[in-house]
Design a protein around this motif. Structure first.
Motif, PDB file in Angstrom:
ATOM      1  N   ASN A  30       0.825  -1.226   0.000  1.00  0.00           N
ATOM      2  CA  ASN A  30       0.000   0.000   0.000  1.00  0.00           C
ATOM      3  C   ASN A  30       0.855   1.269   0.000  1.00  0.00           C
ATOM      4  OD1 ASN A  30      -2.454  -1.427   0.069  1.00  0.00           O
ATOM      5  ND2 ASN A  30      -2.275  -1.668   2.280  1.00  0.00           N
ATOM      6  N   ASP A  41      -9.431   6.567   0.225  1.00  0.00           N
ATOM      7  CA  ASP A  41      -9.083   5.217  -0.190  1.00  0.00           C
ATOM      8  C   ASP A  41     -10.184   4.630  -1.073  1.00  0.00           C
ATOM      9  OD1 ASP A  41      -8.031   2.690  -0.414  1.00  0.00           O
ATOM     10  OD2 ASP A  41      -8.095   2.232   1.716  1.00  0.00           O
ATOM     11  N   GLU A  43     -10.652   1.572  -1.780  1.00  0.00           N
ATOM     12  CA  GLU A  43     -11.045   0.261  -1.276  1.00  0.00           C
ATOM     13  C   GLU A  43     -11.840   0.401   0.019  1.00  0.00           C
ATOM     14  OE1 GLU A  43      -7.680  -2.287  -0.940  1.00  0.00           O
ATOM     15  OE2 GLU A  43      -6.985  -1.827  -2.933  1.00  0.00           O
ATOM     16  N   HIS A  62      -6.037   2.488   4.046  1.00  0.00           N
ATOM     17  CA  HIS A  62      -5.214   1.363   4.489  1.00  0.00           C
ATOM     18  C   HIS A  62      -3.805   1.873   4.804  1.00  0.00           C
ATOM     19  CE1 HIS A  62      -8.363  -0.898   2.322  1.00  0.00           C
ATOM     20  NE2 HIS A  62      -8.150  -1.762   3.296  1.00  0.00           N
ATOM     21  N   CYS A  63      -3.209   1.329   5.821  1.00  0.00           N
ATOM     22  CA  CYS A  63      -1.887   1.806   6.227  1.00  0.00           C
ATOM     23  C   CYS A  63      -0.794   1.250   5.306  1.00  0.00           C
ATOM     24  CB  CYS A  63      -1.595   1.429   7.674  1.00  0.00           C
ATOM     25  SG  CYS A  63      -1.532  -0.324   7.975  1.00  0.00           S
TER      26      CYS A  63
END
Length: 74
Positions: A30, A41, A43, A62-63
């Motif tokens: 990511n 994001d 997603e 997300h990280c």
């Protein structure tokens, strides 16, 4: 993922024969997103309800993660 195994001849000279093998690997997840999506994001999954699937409630992206591993054999 990127992997590198050091040549045995290099290790023999460097460690005086103590190190038999040395392998390094680098993994990144990511690290960037290619999209025209205007939110944080693309997603996104804000809820378990099917009525609101993928509706963006300005949730956190997300990280990013990086991992380095070393395998050393004596």
């Amino acid at each position: 993922a990127l992997f590198y195994e050091f040549p045995a001849s290099m290790l023999k000279d460097f460690s005086k024969g103590y190190v038999k093998s040395l392998k390094l690997s680098l993994t990144a997840r990511n690290i960037f997103t290619l999209t025209n999506y205007s939110g944080y994001d693309p997603e996104v999954l804000a809820t378990d309800s099917y009525n609101y699937y993928a509706y963006d409630y300005a949730g956190y992206p997300h990280c990013k993660s990086y991992s380095l591993s070393v395998e050393l054999k004596f």
